[in-house]
Design a protein around this motif. Sequence first.
Motif, PDB file in Angstrom:
ATOM      1  N   GLY A 221       0.808  -1.211   0.000  1.00  0.00           N
ATOM      2  CA  GLY A 221       0.000   0.000   0.000  1.00  0.00           C
ATOM      3  C   GLY A 221       0.841   1.260   0.000  1.00  0.00           C
ATOM      4  O   GLY A 221       0.514   2.238  -0.686  1.00  0.00           O
ATOM      5  N   ARG A 222       1.930   1.246   0.744  1.00  0.00           N
ATOM      6  CA  ARG A 222       2.792   2.423   0.763  1.00  0.00           C
ATOM      7  C   ARG A 222       3.531   2.582  -0.563  1.00  0.00           C
ATOM      8  O   ARG A 222       3.707   3.703  -1.055  1.00  0.00           O
ATOM      9  CB  ARG A 222       3.790   2.335   1.922  1.00  0.00           C
ATOM     10  CG  ARG A 222       4.496   3.655   2.168  1.00  0.00           C
ATOM     11  CD  ARG A 222       5.350   3.620   3.404  1.00  0.00           C
ATOM     12  NE  ARG A 222       5.909   4.942   3.666  1.00  0.00           N
ATOM     13  CZ  ARG A 222       6.837   5.187   4.589  1.00  0.00           C
ATOM     14  NH1 ARG A 222       7.287   4.208   5.341  1.00  0.00           N
ATOM     15  NH2 ARG A 222       7.301   6.409   4.772  1.00  0.00           N
ATOM     16  N   ALA A 223       3.956   1.464  -1.149  1.00  0.00           N
ATOM     17  CA  ALA A 223       4.594   1.543  -2.465  1.00  0.00           C
ATOM     18  C   ALA A 223       3.628   2.133  -3.489  1.00  0.00           C
ATOM     19  O   ALA A 223       4.007   3.001  -4.294  1.00  0.00           O
ATOM     20  CB  ALA A 223       5.051   0.149  -2.896  1.00  0.00           C
ATOM     21  N   LEU A 224       2.373   1.697  -3.457  1.00  0.00           N
ATOM     22  CA  LEU A 224       1.383   2.226  -4.390  1.00  0.00           C
ATOM     23  C   LEU A 224       1.105   3.697  -4.121  1.00  0.00           C
ATOM     24  O   LEU A 224       0.921   4.485  -5.067  1.00  0.00           O
ATOM     25  CB  LEU A 224       0.095   1.410  -4.287  1.00  0.00           C
ATOM     26  CG  LEU A 224       0.180  -0.016  -4.850  1.00  0.00           C
ATOM     27  CD1 LEU A 224      -1.053  -0.812  -4.441  1.00  0.00           C
ATOM     28  CD2 LEU A 224       0.344   0.004  -6.358  1.00  0.00           C
ATOM     29  N   HIS A 225       1.062   4.083  -2.870  1.00  0.00           N
ATOM     30  CA  HIS A 225       0.854   5.493  -2.509  1.00  0.00           C
ATOM     31  C   HIS A 225       1.910   6.377  -3.176  1.00  0.00           C
ATOM     32  O   HIS A 225       1.586   7.402  -3.793  1.00  0.00           O
ATOM     33  CB  HIS A 225       0.906   5.633  -0.987  1.00  0.00           C
ATOM     34  CG  HIS A 225       1.032   7.035  -0.503  1.00  0.00           C
ATOM     35  ND1 HIS A 225      -0.021   7.909  -0.470  1.00  0.00           N
ATOM     36  CD2 HIS A 225       2.110   7.724  -0.022  1.00  0.00           C
ATOM     37  CE1 HIS A 225       0.382   9.076   0.001  1.00  0.00           C
ATOM     38  NE2 HIS A 225       1.664   8.988   0.285  1.00  0.00           N
TER      39      HIS A 225
ATOM     40  N   GLY B  96      -2.447  12.583  -3.969  1.00  0.00           N
ATOM     41  CA  GLY B  96      -3.853  12.461  -3.628  1.00  0.00           C
ATOM     42  C   GLY B  96      -4.811  12.454  -4.806  1.00  0.00           C
ATOM     43  O   GLY B  96      -6.029  12.453  -4.596  1.00  0.00           O
ATOM     44  N   VAL B  97      -4.300  12.435  -6.039  1.00  0.00           N
ATOM     45  CA  VAL B  97      -5.190  12.492  -7.208  1.00  0.00           C
ATOM     46  C   VAL B  97      -5.999  11.204  -7.346  1.00  0.00           C
ATOM     47  O   VAL B  97      -7.205  11.243  -7.615  1.00  0.00           O
ATOM     48  CB  VAL B  97      -4.373  12.764  -8.487  1.00  0.00           C
ATOM     49  CG1 VAL B  97      -5.248  12.623  -9.732  1.00  0.00           C
ATOM     50  CG2 VAL B  97      -3.766  14.163  -8.424  1.00  0.00           C
ATOM     51  N   LEU B  98      -5.354  10.051  -7.188  1.00  0.00           N
ATOM     52  CA  LEU B  98      -6.041   8.760  -7.233  1.00  0.00           C
ATOM     53  C   LEU B  98      -6.175   8.242  -5.804  1.00  0.00           C
ATOM     54  O   LEU B  98      -5.351   7.478  -5.316  1.00  0.00           O
ATOM     55  CB  LEU B  98      -5.274   7.768  -8.101  1.00  0.00           C
ATOM     56  CG  LEU B  98      -5.374   7.985  -9.608  1.00  0.00           C
ATOM     57  CD1 LEU B  98      -4.511   6.986 -10.355  1.00  0.00           C
ATOM     58  CD2 LEU B  98      -6.807   7.897 -10.085  1.00  0.00           C
ATOM     59  N   GLN B  99      -7.240   8.663  -5.149  1.00  0.00           N
ATOM     60  CA  GLN B  99      -7.429   8.312  -3.735  1.00  0.00           C
ATOM     61  C   GLN B  99      -8.880   8.580  -3.368  1.00  0.00           C
ATOM     62  O   GLN B  99      -9.414   9.630  -3.732  1.00  0.00           O
ATOM     63  CB  GLN B  99      -6.510   9.164  -2.862  1.00  0.00           C
ATOM     64  CG  GLN B  99      -6.532   8.829  -1.390  1.00  0.00           C
ATOM     65  CD  GLN B  99      -5.608   9.745  -0.584  1.00  0.00           C
ATOM     66  OE1 GLN B  99      -4.469   9.979  -0.975  1.00  0.00           O
ATOM     67  NE2 GLN B  99      -6.112  10.268   0.504  1.00  0.00           N
ATOM     68  N   PRO B 100      -9.507   7.607  -2.708  1.00  0.00           N
ATOM     69  CA  PRO B 100      -8.998   6.303  -2.257  1.00  0.00           C
ATOM     70  C   PRO B 100      -8.837   5.328  -3.424  1.00  0.00           C
ATOM     71  O   PRO B 100      -9.390   5.533  -4.499  1.00  0.00           O
ATOM     72  CB  PRO B 100     -10.076   5.833  -1.292  1.00  0.00           C
ATOM     73  CG  PRO B 100     -11.335   6.449  -1.823  1.00  0.00           C
ATOM     74  CD  PRO B 100     -10.932   7.792  -2.338  1.00  0.00           C
ATOM     75  N   PHE B 101      -8.071   4.255  -3.171  1.00  0.00           N
ATOM     76  CA  PHE B 101      -7.851   3.254  -4.198  1.00  0.00           C
ATOM     77  C   PHE B 101      -7.870   1.869  -3.574  1.00  0.00           C
ATOM     78  O   PHE B 101      -7.792   1.708  -2.350  1.00  0.00           O
ATOM     79  CB  PHE B 101      -6.532   3.491  -4.933  1.00  0.00           C
ATOM     80  CG  PHE B 101      -5.295   3.284  -4.092  1.00  0.00           C
ATOM     81  CD1 PHE B 101      -4.740   2.023  -3.930  1.00  0.00           C
ATOM     82  CD2 PHE B 101      -4.673   4.359  -3.460  1.00  0.00           C
ATOM     83  CE1 PHE B 101      -3.590   1.834  -3.155  1.00  0.00           C
ATOM     84  CE2 PHE B 101      -3.527   4.178  -2.691  1.00  0.00           C
ATOM     85  CZ  PHE B 101      -2.987   2.913  -2.539  1.00  0.00           C
ATOM     86  N   ARG B 102      -7.971   0.871  -4.447  1.00  0.00           N
ATOM     87  CA  ARG B 102      -7.918  -0.518  -3.982  1.00  0.00           C
ATOM     88  C   ARG B 102      -7.319  -1.383  -5.080  1.00  0.00           C
ATOM     89  O   ARG B 102      -7.675  -1.247  -6.255  1.00  0.00           O
ATOM     90  CB  ARG B 102      -9.304  -1.030  -3.607  1.00  0.00           C
ATOM     91  CG  ARG B 102      -9.291  -2.464  -3.054  1.00  0.00           C
ATOM     92  CD  ARG B 102     -10.587  -2.799  -2.406  1.00  0.00           C
ATOM     93  NE  ARG B 102     -10.727  -4.212  -2.118  1.00  0.00           N
ATOM     94  CZ  ARG B 102     -11.854  -4.787  -1.735  1.00  0.00           C
ATOM     95  NH1 ARG B 102     -12.949  -4.040  -1.573  1.00  0.00           N
ATOM     96  NH2 ARG B 102     -11.920  -6.078  -1.493  1.00  0.00           N
ATOM     97  N   LEU B 103      -6.432  -2.269  -4.696  1.00  0.00           N
ATOM     98  CA  LEU B 103      -5.757  -3.149  -5.639  1.00  0.00           C
ATOM     99  C   LEU B 103      -6.372  -4.546  -5.587  1.00  0.00           C
ATOM    100  O   LEU B 103      -6.576  -5.108  -4.511  1.00  0.00           O
ATOM    101  CB  LEU B 103      -4.265  -3.238  -5.297  1.00  0.00           C
ATOM    102  CG  LEU B 103      -3.440  -4.194  -6.155  1.00  0.00           C
ATOM    103  CD1 LEU B 103      -3.341  -3.675  -7.587  1.00  0.00           C
ATOM    104  CD2 LEU B 103      -2.052  -4.395  -5.557  1.00  0.00           C
TER     105      LEU B 103
ATOM    106  N   TYR C 230     -11.042   6.415  -7.129  1.00  0.00           N
ATOM    107  CA  TYR C 230     -11.900   7.544  -7.455  1.00  0.00           C
ATOM    108  C   TYR C 230     -11.007   8.769  -7.665  1.00  0.00           C
ATOM    109  O   TYR C 230     -10.015   8.960  -6.948  1.00  0.00           O
ATOM    110  CB  TYR C 230     -12.897   7.821  -6.334  1.00  0.00           C
ATOM    111  CG  TYR C 230     -13.945   6.738  -6.182  1.00  0.00           C
ATOM    112  CD1 TYR C 230     -14.705   6.316  -7.259  1.00  0.00           C
ATOM    113  CD2 TYR C 230     -14.174   6.142  -4.943  1.00  0.00           C
ATOM    114  CE1 TYR C 230     -15.664   5.327  -7.117  1.00  0.00           C
ATOM    115  CE2 TYR C 230     -15.130   5.149  -4.792  1.00  0.00           C
ATOM    116  CZ  TYR C 230     -15.872   4.744  -5.882  1.00  0.00           C
ATOM    117  OH  TYR C 230     -16.826   3.757  -5.732  1.00  0.00           O
ATOM    118  N   ALA C 231     -11.374   9.582  -8.652  1.00  0.00           N
ATOM    119  CA  ALA C 231     -10.578  10.767  -8.974  1.00  0.00           C
ATOM    120  C   ALA C 231     -11.486  11.837  -9.552  1.00  0.00           C
ATOM    121  O   ALA C 231     -12.538  11.535 -10.131  1.00  0.00           O
ATOM    122  CB  ALA C 231      -9.480  10.422  -9.977  1.00  0.00           C
TER     123      ALA C 231
END
Length: 261
Positions: A39-43, A53-60, A74-75
């Motif tokens: 999650g931190r790597a993706l952040h 913060g452009v693509l947030q929240p997200f889920r893989l 969501y963006a």
Amino acid sequence: MTDLHFIRLTLHLDELGRWAAGRDRGWAGRGVRQTFDEGRALHHLLAETFGQGVLQPFRLFPMAGGERGSLYAYATADAAALTETARACAMPEIEAVVDLDRIQGKPMPGHWTAGRRFGFDVRVRPVRRISRPLPRADGDAFAPGAELDAFLVEALRRFPEGARDEAMLRAGRSREAVYADWLAEQIGAAAQLEAGTRLAGFERRRLARTGRAPEGPDAILHGTLVITDPEAFTALLARGLGRHRAYGYGMLLLRPPGRDG
């Protein structure tokens, strides 16, 4: 209100690990307790590619085989704008991780109707920050400000004498019930949860943060909600639920009502 878009990225997960380890990054697996925090790597990847913060929240969602994955987010920017930003700003090595030719998106509804029902699927980290000490099983205490599993916090407060898991079950306060109440608090006035919120997945996961590696709950909850405040509901989707929203938690995915699994 700003338009909201539902975005999908295709990621090469093996390349994500190599990218994270390619610089002197304390969170890339060589830092705190050798923890690789995906999650931190993706952040960091998303921030460097599309902006903070452009693509947030997200889920893989990893695909079969685990080599690739679909990241949903969501963006307020659409897929074309995101692609343009990435083409202009991303470092060359990021193209090995993110398939920039396959960014997809769709606009979310601009208006919601109060009373409308949706199923939902959400991954959360159901934790609370305590404001006063709580006794531990070893006789010590958790200090004020500690971030603890919401189930553990309730168990310690209700049954400080011990045997808490059994006592909680006898009191009808299963982990599933505690997390459902926690989720209702996070949703607030935006929507109401119907009875039957289900704990569809649970594990304990250690995160990599600067100088520490907190361990805590990682839960997936399924259920049905009813929109009560349309504007607040739109804001909820854009903001996400709970803590660690910038690291892959808290994205509320909607489903047709009645769908589960």
